[in-house]
Scaffold this motif. Structure first.
Motif, PDB file in Angstrom:
ATOM      1  N   ALA A 184      23.579 100.654  57.704  1.00 56.25           N
ATOM      2  CA  ALA A 184      23.351 101.492  58.889  1.00 56.25           C
ATOM      3  C   ALA A 184      22.586 100.729  59.969  1.00 56.25           C
ATOM      4  O   ALA A 184      22.895 100.830  61.172  1.00 56.25           O
ATOM      5  CB  ALA A 184      22.595 102.757  58.489  1.00 56.25           C
ATOM      6  N   ILE A 185      21.602  99.947  59.527  1.00 51.09           N
ATOM      7  CA  ILE A 185      20.816  99.160  60.493  1.00 51.09           C
ATOM      8  C   ILE A 185      21.698  98.115  61.166  1.00 51.09           C
ATOM      9  O   ILE A 185      21.652  97.931  62.382  1.00 51.09           O
ATOM     10  CB  ILE A 185      19.616  98.496  59.785  1.00 51.09           C
ATOM     11  CG1 ILE A 185      18.618  99.564  59.308  1.00 51.09           C
ATOM     12  CG2 ILE A 185      18.921  97.515  60.725  1.00 51.09           C
ATOM     13  CD1 ILE A 185      17.474  99.021  58.475  1.00 51.09           C
ATOM     14  N   LEU A 186      22.533  97.428  60.351  1.00 50.91           N
ATOM     15  CA  LEU A 186      23.409  96.402  60.909  1.00 50.91           C
ATOM     16  C   LEU A 186      24.402  97.007  61.913  1.00 50.91           C
ATOM     17  O   LEU A 186      24.708  96.408  62.950  1.00 50.91           O
ATOM     18  CB  LEU A 186      24.165  95.677  59.793  1.00 50.91           C
ATOM     19  CG  LEU A 186      23.323  94.759  58.896  1.00 50.91           C
ATOM     20  CD1 LEU A 186      24.161  94.219  57.742  1.00 50.91           C
ATOM     21  CD2 LEU A 186      22.737  93.604  59.710  1.00 50.91           C
ATOM     22  N   LEU A 187      24.917  98.202  61.622  1.00 50.95           N
ATOM     23  CA  LEU A 187      25.857  98.855  62.515  1.00 50.95           C
ATOM     24  C   LEU A 187      25.208  99.170  63.859  1.00 50.95           C
ATOM     25  O   LEU A 187      25.778  98.920  64.927  1.00 50.95           O
ATOM     26  CB  LEU A 187      26.384 100.133  61.870  1.00 50.95           C
ATOM     27  CG  LEU A 187      27.317 100.987  62.754  1.00 50.95           C
ATOM     28  CD1 LEU A 187      28.579 100.200  63.096  1.00 50.95           C
ATOM     29  CD2 LEU A 187      27.661 102.301  62.054  1.00 50.95           C
ATOM     30  N   ARG A 188      24.010  99.705  63.785  1.00 46.46           N
ATOM     31  CA  ARG A 188      23.328 100.074  65.031  1.00 46.46           C
ATOM     32  C   ARG A 188      22.861  98.841  65.818  1.00 46.46           C
ATOM     33  O   ARG A 188      22.805  98.866  67.041  1.00 46.46           O
ATOM     34  CB  ARG A 188      22.160 101.011  64.717  1.00 46.46           C
ATOM     35  CG  ARG A 188      22.673 102.365  64.220  1.00 46.46           C
ATOM     36  CD  ARG A 188      21.582 103.245  63.629  1.00 46.46           C
ATOM     37  NE  ARG A 188      20.635 103.713  64.646  1.00 46.46           N
ATOM     38  CZ  ARG A 188      19.688 104.611  64.409  1.00 46.46           C
ATOM     39  NH1 ARG A 188      19.583 105.158  63.171  1.00 46.46           N
ATOM     40  NH2 ARG A 188      18.865 104.987  65.348  1.00 46.46           N
ATOM     41  N   LEU A 189      22.523  97.774  65.103  1.00 45.02           N
ATOM     42  CA  LEU A 189      22.187  96.525  65.791  1.00 45.02           C
ATOM     43  C   LEU A 189      23.403  95.975  66.530  1.00 45.02           C
ATOM     44  O   LEU A 189      23.294  95.492  67.665  1.00 45.02           O
ATOM     45  CB  LEU A 189      21.663  95.482  64.800  1.00 45.02           C
ATOM     46  CG  LEU A 189      20.207  95.628  64.342  1.00 45.02           C
ATOM     47  CD1 LEU A 189      19.899  94.637  63.227  1.00 45.02           C
ATOM     48  CD2 LEU A 189      19.237  95.409  65.514  1.00 45.02           C
ATOM     49  N   SER A 190      24.577  96.040  65.871  1.00 51.19           N
ATOM     50  CA  SER A 190      25.794  95.539  66.508  1.00 51.19           C
ATOM     51  C   SER A 190      26.160  96.347  67.740  1.00 51.19           C
ATOM     52  O   SER A 190      26.877  95.877  68.620  1.00 51.19           O
ATOM     53  CB  SER A 190      26.960  95.554  65.513  1.00 51.19           C
ATOM     54  OG  SER A 190      27.280  96.883  65.151  1.00 51.19           O
ATOM     55  N   GLN A 191      25.649  97.580  67.838  1.00 49.73           N
ATOM     56  CA  GLN A 191      25.889  98.421  69.022  1.00 49.73           C
ATOM     57  C   GLN A 191      24.840  98.192  70.118  1.00 49.73           C
ATOM     58  O   GLN A 191      24.894  98.832  71.160  1.00 49.73           O
ATOM     59  CB  GLN A 191      25.893  99.894  68.602  1.00 49.73           C
ATOM     60  CG  GLN A 191      27.041 100.250  67.660  1.00 49.73           C
ATOM     61  CD  GLN A 191      26.916 101.656  67.104  1.00 49.73           C
ATOM     62  OE1 GLN A 191      25.851 102.299  67.215  1.00 49.73           O
ATOM     63  NE2 GLN A 191      28.001 102.142  66.501  1.00 49.73           N
ATOM     64  N   GLY A 192      23.870  97.307  69.831  1.00 53.28           N
ATOM     65  CA  GLY A 192      22.873  96.947  70.826  1.00 53.28           C
ATOM     66  C   GLY A 192      21.657  97.839  70.864  1.00 53.28           C
ATOM     67  O   GLY A 192      20.923  97.831  71.860  1.00 53.28           O
ATOM     68  N   GLN A 193      21.395  98.585  69.829  1.00 56.44           N
ATOM     69  CA  GLN A 193      20.242  99.476  69.840  1.00 56.44           C
ATOM     70  C   GLN A 193      18.946  98.683  69.782  1.00 56.44           C
ATOM     71  O   GLN A 193      18.868  97.615  69.178  1.00 56.44           O
ATOM     72  CB  GLN A 193      20.312 100.450  68.659  1.00 56.44           C
ATOM     73  CG  GLN A 193      19.238 101.532  68.721  1.00 56.44           C
ATOM     74  CD  GLN A 193      19.528 102.677  67.757  1.00 56.44           C
ATOM     75  OE1 GLN A 193      20.663 102.866  67.331  1.00 56.44           O
ATOM     76  NE2 GLN A 193      18.511 103.426  67.420  1.00 56.44           N
ATOM     77  N   SER A 194      17.922  99.219  70.380  1.00 57.91           N
ATOM     78  CA  SER A 194      16.631  98.543  70.450  1.00 57.91           C
ATOM     79  C   SER A 194      16.019  98.365  69.069  1.00 57.91           C
ATOM     80  O   SER A 194      16.100  99.235  68.199  1.00 57.91           O
ATOM     81  CB  SER A 194      15.672  99.357  71.333  1.00 57.91           C
ATOM     82  OG  SER A 194      14.356  98.903  71.196  1.00 57.91           O
TER      83      SER A 194
END
Length: 551
Positions: A361-371
């Protein structure tokens, strides 16, 4: 013996210029020519000028009782008139130039070559003062209060000053000379209203007052700008307010164009808008003091009132960089964006081993550019854990970086575009000053886009050669030349002599130095100085320019 030698140098007279005492010295020494006196004064025979007296550091030691070079500059030359609106650095540089053997680019640095008031300052005299001087001290001399640019009326007798035909650009060699009636031009035949007369008198008082101020200190540019904007606020801050202020200013100065050196003053409300904007925009050098004084006498009545407001601002107020009430500062908006999207995570948490579903989940949100900080909040982890995770997944780290930059570009582009819309009349430099942080970020990370947007903004240049309507200037000068020729033809015959025309229309010489301009004026000047009316060997006195053109 020493005392006798000291008496070789004359003493100052009241309100006397340095050029005047040197000219009296020339008569006293019975010099063969002006070069001989120059050699006695400065040890050189090179050509000199009467307005900006330089080489003062090399003055003859017999003149030590005249004062120090700096006291001569401050008390007996027109130089202090130009100091008040200059920086301290420029004033020191100007004084150094006046001490040295050459002027260099001094006139340009003081704004004389770029403001249309002209860099030539003809010698001027009052007939009544000349009579009084001869009765009081035995000789007529040049008064300092008469020589400042813009002084058209004697502050003592109220008579219009008369310009000398000597030491002009077109009159030949330099001379050390004293005022003589036969060398002075007649007073211009202009019907002056009581209102225009009052404006001219107020300007005379302001010019002399400004010269005294320039000997003591200089104005703070930001405070000057703040005083102007505060006074003009009564007309409103929108474009309509600027136009209303410009119209009122134009009505105030509309009668000045007939007098030198005010012939360059605005001739319409539209030109007055440009004139006014040049004074109320961000502080800059190279502005002629007469521009400032025109605005000051209109807004405040006197230099003393202006200085009082200026000093109040300097002592109790630092001009703020905040924008007008009701508008959100773009710089503050950038800070809000950064603080809201990247809020600092203060709570210290210990790194932990991530479960597979949480890691995914963290990797997915990082790939979307989340802070990163928002992920720390949501999953209760530290920045260290996220950084380790990104190092282990380079593809995710690259995607996060690209997405983050894309988001930042969008935010800063939006801020830039919104600011340009809000301040649509601002130049690229002014927008950049409003958004320094945004500009730097875009310059480093999105330069191509920024460059394309900068090209569409106004260049901010008002005056010089960028917005000059040379055709319009040519028509105005042609009109003045025709009027001058008509007056001359009442008592002279064709062809007229150029010297006669230059005497009657002094600004013609400096204007024609712009060789690529004034085509119509040049043609007409050529016609009246080389041609005669057809059908007669010469034109009789009383002819007119209409007759010349018809022939």
């Amino acid at each position: 013996m020493v005392k006798a030698m000291v008496r070789l140098a004359l003493n100052w007279l009241e309100d006397e210029t340095f050029f005047s005492i040197c000219s009296r010295q020339h008569v006293y020494l019975c010099s063969i020519d002006s070069a001989a006196t120059s050699e006695w004064l400065f040890g050189t025979t090179k050509k000199y000028v009467h307005d900006f007296n330089y080489n003062l550091g090399a003055l003859n030691k017999l003149t030590t009782h005249w004062g120090t070079p700096e006291s001569i500059i401050n008390e007996h030359t027109i130089a202090p008139f130009f100091f008040s609106f200059q920086s301290k650095k420029n004033v020191l540089a100007a004084k150094e130039a006046l001490l040295g053997p050459r002027l260099g680019s001094l006139k340009y640095r003081l704004g004389l070559l770029t403001n249309r008031f002209g860099a030539e300052h003809p010698l001027k005299a009052c007939i009544a003062c000349m009579v009084c001087d001869r009765i009081r001290v035995g000789v007529a001399y040049w008064h300092l209060s008469h020589q400042y640019p813009g002084v058209t009326i004697c502050p003592v007798h109220g008579l219009y000053l008369r310009e000398s035909t000597k030491n002009r650009q077109w009159s030949g060699q330099f001379e050390w000379l004293l005022p003589e009636e036969e060398d002075l031009l007649p007073v211009p035949r202009v019907e002056t209203t009581a209102t225009t007369r009052k404006v001219l008198e107020d300007l005379v008082d302001a010019i002399i007052g400004l010269s005294s101020f320039g000997c003591q200190r200089v104005f703070d540019p930001s405070a000057v700008n703040a005083v102007y904007r505060t006074a003009l606020a009564q007309y409103g801050e929108r474009r309509s307010g600027q136009e209303a202020a410009a119209s009122a200013l134009w009505l105030h100065i509309s009668g000045l164009q007939a007098y030198q050196p005010f012939s360059c003053m605005p001739r319409s409300p539209d030109e007055a808008v440009t004139f006014l904007r040049g004074l109320v925009r961000s502080p800059r050098g190279h502005v002629h003091p007469l521009k400032h004084l025109t605005l000051i006498t209109w807004l405040f009545g006197s230099v003393a009132a202006f200085i009082k407001l200026h000093d109040q601002i300097v002592n109790s107020y630092t001009p703020s960089k905040k924008v007008s009430p009701g508008l959100v500062s773009p710089v503050n908006r950038v800070k809000e964006i950064n603080s809201s999207s990247d809020e600092i995570f203060k709570a210290a948490r210990r790194p932990k081993i991530l479960k597979k579903d949480i890691r995914a989940a963290i990797l997915l949100r990082l790939s979307q550019g989340q802070s990163k900080y928002s992920l720390c909040e949501d999953f209760g982890i530290t920045i260290s854990t996220i950084n380790k995770l990104m190092r282990s997944e380079p593809s995710v780290a690259n995607a996060w970086k690209e997405k983050t930059i894309s988001n930042e570009k969008f935010k800063r582009r939006s801020i830039w575009e919104n600011t340009v819309k809000t301040f649509s009349k601002d130049s690229a430099k002014q927008i950049r000053c409003r958004l320094p942080a945004v500009y730097v970020w875009l310059y480093r990370n999105d330069r191509e886009w920024l460059t394309s947007r900068l090209r569409g903004l106004p260049n901010g240049r008002i005056g010089n050669h960028s917005a000059v309507d040379w055709s319009k200037r040519d028509l105005h000068l042609l009109e003045a030349l025709k009027s001058t020729a008509d007056n001359l033809l009442k008592s002279h015959e064709l062809p007229l002599k150029k010297k006669q025309i230059y005497l009657a229309l002094p600004r013609l010489v400096s204007a024609l130095q712009k060789r690529q301009a004034y085509g119509l004026t040049r043609s007409f000047l050529q016609e009246i100085t080389t041609s005669v009316q057809k059908g007669s060997g010469s034109a009789s006195a009383g002819g007119s320019t209409e007759a010349i053109q018809s022939s």
